[in-house]
Design a protein around this motif. Structure first.
Motif, PDB file in Angstrom:
ATOM      1  N   CYS A  46       0.867  -1.170   0.000  1.00 13.55           N
ATOM      2  CA  CYS A  46       0.000   0.000   0.000  1.00 13.55           C
ATOM      3  C   CYS A  46       0.905   1.221   0.000  1.00 13.55           C
ATOM      4  CB  CYS A  46      -0.947   0.010   1.201  1.00 13.55           C
ATOM      5  SG  CYS A  46      -0.132   0.149   2.817  1.00 13.55           S
TER       6      CYS A  46
ATOM      7  N   CYS B 118       4.545  -0.943   3.135  1.00 11.49           N
ATOM      8  CA  CYS B 118       3.880   0.343   2.950  1.00 11.49           C
ATOM      9  C   CYS B 118       4.911   1.378   2.524  1.00 11.49           C
ATOM     10  CB  CYS B 118       3.192   0.795   4.234  1.00 11.49           C
ATOM     11  SG  CYS B 118       2.327   2.387   4.071  1.00 11.49           S
TER      12      CYS B 118
ATOM     13  N   ASP C 103      -5.646   0.406  -1.623  1.00 11.91           N
ATOM     14  CA  ASP C 103      -5.749   1.753  -1.085  1.00 11.91           C
ATOM     15  C   ASP C 103      -6.055   1.651   0.402  1.00 11.91           C
ATOM     16  OD1 ASP C 103      -5.237   2.919  -3.509  1.00 11.91           O
ATOM     17  OD2 ASP C 103      -7.301   3.560  -3.892  1.00 11.91           O
TER      18      ASP C 103
END
Length: 266
Positions: free
Chosen positions: A9, A40, A101
């Motif tokens: 993400c 991330c 997302d």
């Protein structure tokens, strides 16, 4: 040896706090049968669970012409997700990546999404684009392989202004149409990735009952408004977007994450 699943993400800026990343991580690992490598990309990693692998948010060498094209399209700040597609971004990474997302909630098994249509880029058909008869995918959930789909990054890097202009500043239009042009695109089944607005809480039923979770939903997307924090206690953004309090959202997004990670992380 059990295969590890790659999850990515991206979090830029401060709109979403670390709890969004931690709850996503918990939702993914609770809903996959295999071990998860969760990454991330961000410039703000404070508050992340220690199992989350942090990737630096880069300033791409083509950032300036891309930004100029986005300004024309009035989409300033969009298309940052393309940095996840960079070949060799994670040198020891092997196999496909399932990306999300941050404004999504995991509510069911993700193994089928990860494993479907090997070799293809997979996205759900965008709700509005489908209604208008256009093929664009929705970018909240996406599966790609960095080693096989190098064109996602390289084509934009080679000609950023033209590619952004062609996609009209939309990252999901760029990604899905680029995959279609290269003959390697598949739609994630609609019933697996659902919209809170359109599938869980459509008008006018939203005035009669609380939001409903479809039986086979694996991911619920909170694109636009309301976001998850809005929908928890109920939301009145407009006549159409009214929402009663959502108990299953509290359970899947917060309660199960806290039971999994502990109160300090979720």
């Amino acid at each position: 040896m059990t295969e590890t699943v790659n999850i990515m993400c991206i979090k830029w800026g401060t709109l979403f706090g670390p709890e969004y990343v931690n709850r996503l991580y918990s939702g993914v690992r609770r809903n996959m049968k295999r071990p998860v490598r969760f990454m991330c990309m961000t410039e703000h990693a404070e508050g992340f669970h220690p199992d989350i692998e942090v990737l630096d948010l880069p300033v791409e060498p083509f950032a300036e012409p891309m930004a100029q094209a986005l300004a024309v399209a009035n989409r300033q700040g969009a298309m940052r997700k393309v940095s996840l597609f960079k070949p060799g971004l994670v040198p020891d990474l092997q196999g496909p990546v399932l990306g999300f997302d941050l404004d999504v909630v995991i509510t069911g098994s993700l193994d089928e999404i990860h494993d479907m249509a090997p070799g293809d880029i997979a996205m759900r058909h965008d709700w509005t684009e489908k209604r208008k008869g256009r093929p664009t995918g929705h970018g909240s959930v996406f599966r790609f392989d960095p080693a096989k789909h190098t064109f996602l990054y390289n084509d934009l890097a080679a000609n950023p202004y033209a590619e952004v202009e062609k996609a009209r500043g939309s990252e999901q239009r760029y990604t899905s149409h680029k995959a279609m042009d290269n003959g390697c695109f598949s739609y994630i089944p609609d019933e697996w990735v659902v919209s809170f607005k359109y599938d869980c809480n459509p008008f006018p039923g939203n005035y009669l009952h609380a939001p409903r979770l479809p039986a086979d939903a694996r991911v619920v997307c909170f694109h636009g408004r309301p976001k998850m924090t809005d929908a928890l206690a109920g939301w009145k953004g407009s006549v159409i977007r009214y929402s009663k309090p959502c108990d299953w959202l509290q359970e899947h997004w917060i309660d199960r994450a806290r039971a999994d990670l502990g109160d300090g992380w979720a």
